[in-house]
Design a protein around this motif. Sequence first.
Motif, short mmCIF file in Angstrom:
data_model
loop_
_atom_site.label_atom_id
_atom_site.label_comp_id
_atom_site.label_asym_id
_atom_site.label_seq_id
_atom_site.Cartn_x
_atom_site.Cartn_y
_atom_site.Cartn_z
N VAL A 168 0.86 -1.18 0.00
CA VAL A 168 0.00 0.00 0.00
C VAL A 168 0.90 1.23 0.00
O VAL A 168 1.72 1.40 0.90
CB VAL A 168 -0.94 0.02 1.23
N THR A 169 0.72 2.08 -1.01
CA THR A 169 1.50 3.31 -1.14
C THR A 169 0.53 4.49 -1.13
O THR A 169 -0.50 4.46 -1.81
CB THR A 169 2.31 3.31 -2.45
N VAL A 170 0.89 5.54 -0.37
CA VAL A 170 0.03 6.72 -0.26
C VAL A 170 0.83 7.98 -0.59
O VAL A 170 1.95 8.15 -0.10
CB VAL A 170 -0.57 6.85 1.16
N GLU A 171 0.23 8.85 -1.38
CA GLU A 171 0.82 10.14 -1.73
C GLU A 171 -0.22 11.22 -1.45
O GLU A 171 -1.38 11.09 -1.87
CB GLU A 171 1.22 10.14 -3.21
N THR A 172 0.17 12.28 -0.74
CA THR A 172 -0.79 13.32 -0.35
C THR A 172 -0.53 14.63 -1.09
O THR A 172 0.59 14.92 -1.51
CB THR A 172 -0.72 13.60 1.16
N THR A 173 -1.60 15.42 -1.20
CA THR A 173 -1.51 16.75 -1.81
C THR A 173 -2.40 17.71 -1.02
O THR A 173 -3.56 17.40 -0.74
CB THR A 173 -1.99 16.72 -3.27
N TYR A 174 -1.84 18.86 -0.67
CA TYR A 174 -2.63 19.93 -0.05
C TYR A 174 -3.37 20.67 -1.15
O TYR A 174 -2.78 21.06 -2.16
CB TYR A 174 -1.71 20.88 0.72
N GLN A 175 -4.66 20.87 -0.98
CA GLN A 175 -5.50 21.52 -2.00
C GLN A 175 -5.78 22.97 -1.59
O GLN A 175 -6.85 23.28 -1.06
CB GLN A 175 -6.81 20.73 -2.17
N ALA A 176 -4.83 23.83 -1.84
CA ALA A 176 -4.93 25.24 -1.43
C ALA A 176 -6.15 25.92 -2.02
O ALA A 176 -6.81 26.73 -1.36
CB ALA A 176 -3.66 25.99 -1.81
N GLU A 177 -6.50 25.58 -3.27
CA GLU A 177 -7.61 26.26 -3.95
C GLU A 177 -8.97 25.94 -3.33
O GLU A 177 -9.93 26.67 -3.53
CB GLU A 177 -7.62 25.95 -5.45
N PHE A 178 -9.05 24.85 -2.56
CA PHE A 178 -10.30 24.48 -1.90
C PHE A 178 -10.27 24.74 -0.40
O PHE A 178 -11.24 24.45 0.30
CB PHE A 178 -10.63 23.00 -2.16
N SER A 179 -9.16 25.27 0.09
CA SER A 179 -8.97 25.51 1.52
C SER A 179 -9.23 26.96 1.86
O SER A 179 -9.10 27.85 1.01
CB SER A 179 -7.54 25.13 1.93
N HIS B 162 -10.22 25.78 7.63
CA HIS B 162 -10.68 24.72 6.73
C HIS B 162 -9.54 24.39 5.75
O HIS B 162 -9.20 25.21 4.90
CB HIS B 162 -11.93 25.18 5.97
N TYR B 163 -8.97 23.21 5.92
CA TYR B 163 -7.84 22.77 5.10
C TYR B 163 -8.23 21.46 4.41
O TYR B 163 -8.69 20.52 5.06
CB TYR B 163 -6.60 22.54 5.97
N VAL B 164 -8.04 21.43 3.09
CA VAL B 164 -8.44 20.27 2.30
C VAL B 164 -7.20 19.56 1.76
O VAL B 164 -6.29 20.20 1.22
CB VAL B 164 -9.35 20.70 1.13
N PHE B 165 -7.19 18.24 1.92
CA PHE B 165 -6.11 17.40 1.43
C PHE B 165 -6.70 16.28 0.59
O PHE B 165 -7.79 15.79 0.86
CB PHE B 165 -5.33 16.78 2.59
N THR B 166 -5.97 15.87 -0.43
CA THR B 166 -6.32 14.64 -1.15
C THR B 166 -5.18 13.66 -0.95
O THR B 166 -4.04 14.04 -0.67
CB THR B 166 -6.53 14.87 -2.66
N TYR B 167 -5.52 12.39 -1.06
CA TYR B 167 -4.50 11.35 -0.99
C TYR B 167 -4.78 10.29 -2.04
O TYR B 167 -5.93 9.91 -2.28
CB TYR B 167 -4.40 10.73 0.41
N LYS B 168 -3.73 9.89 -2.71
CA LYS B 168 -3.81 8.87 -3.75
C LYS B 168 -3.24 7.58 -3.16
O LYS B 168 -2.13 7.57 -2.65
CB LYS B 168 -3.01 9.27 -4.98
N VAL B 169 -4.03 6.51 -3.23
CA VAL B 169 -3.62 5.22 -2.68
C VAL B 169 -3.44 4.24 -3.83
O VAL B 169 -4.30 4.12 -4.70
CB VAL B 169 -4.67 4.68 -1.69
N LYS B 170 -2.32 3.53 -3.79
CA LYS B 170 -2.07 2.46 -4.75
C LYS B 170 -1.92 1.17 -3.95
O LYS B 170 -1.11 1.09 -3.03
CB LYS B 170 -0.81 2.73 -5.57
N ILE B 171 -2.73 0.17 -4.29
CA ILE B 171 -2.69 -1.14 -3.63
C ILE B 171 -2.21 -2.14 -4.66
O ILE B 171 -2.82 -2.27 -5.74
CB ILE B 171 -4.09 -1.54 -3.12
N GLU B 172 -1.13 -2.86 -4.34
CA GLU B 172 -0.55 -3.84 -5.26
C GLU B 172 -0.56 -5.21 -4.60
O GLU B 172 -0.09 -5.36 -3.47
CB GLU B 172 0.88 -3.46 -5.62
#
Length: 128
Positions: free
Chosen positions: A11-22, A28-38
């Motif tokens: 399981v690999t996770v990469e995060t991104t802060y979403q300034a345009e939605f925060s 109010h702080y918005v983050f996205t995270y991309k998960v890859k399961i192998e």
Amino acid sequence: MVTAITEGIKVTVETTYQAEFSSPHQHHYVFTYKVKIENNGPHTIQLLRRKWEIHDAGDATKTVEGDGVVGQQPILEPGGRHEYVSGCNLKSGLGKMRGSYKMEKLFDGKVIEVQIPEFQLIADIFDN
């Protein structure tokens, strides 16, 4: 990017802060995270459930549980992988998440707990 391996499931996770939605002035702080399961194991598996612990420096720790991920319960053959993107809102620009997936080995019905590595949620405003 962080990675954990449990019984051949990576399981690999990469995060991104979403300034345009925060809205920092409104806490109010918005983050996205991309998960890859192998599935690097020898057996076909199915992701059944997820459990997250969300730690927010500006709020209490929350636990979130549910079926599948983003409405899916993917089946991964040996060598297969599944990727998805989800998000998290924090009251502060500092936090972290970790969790686990309940996965079933389809050949014998054994359910295993696959670790999701702990990852940091840090708003870009703290990088200055």
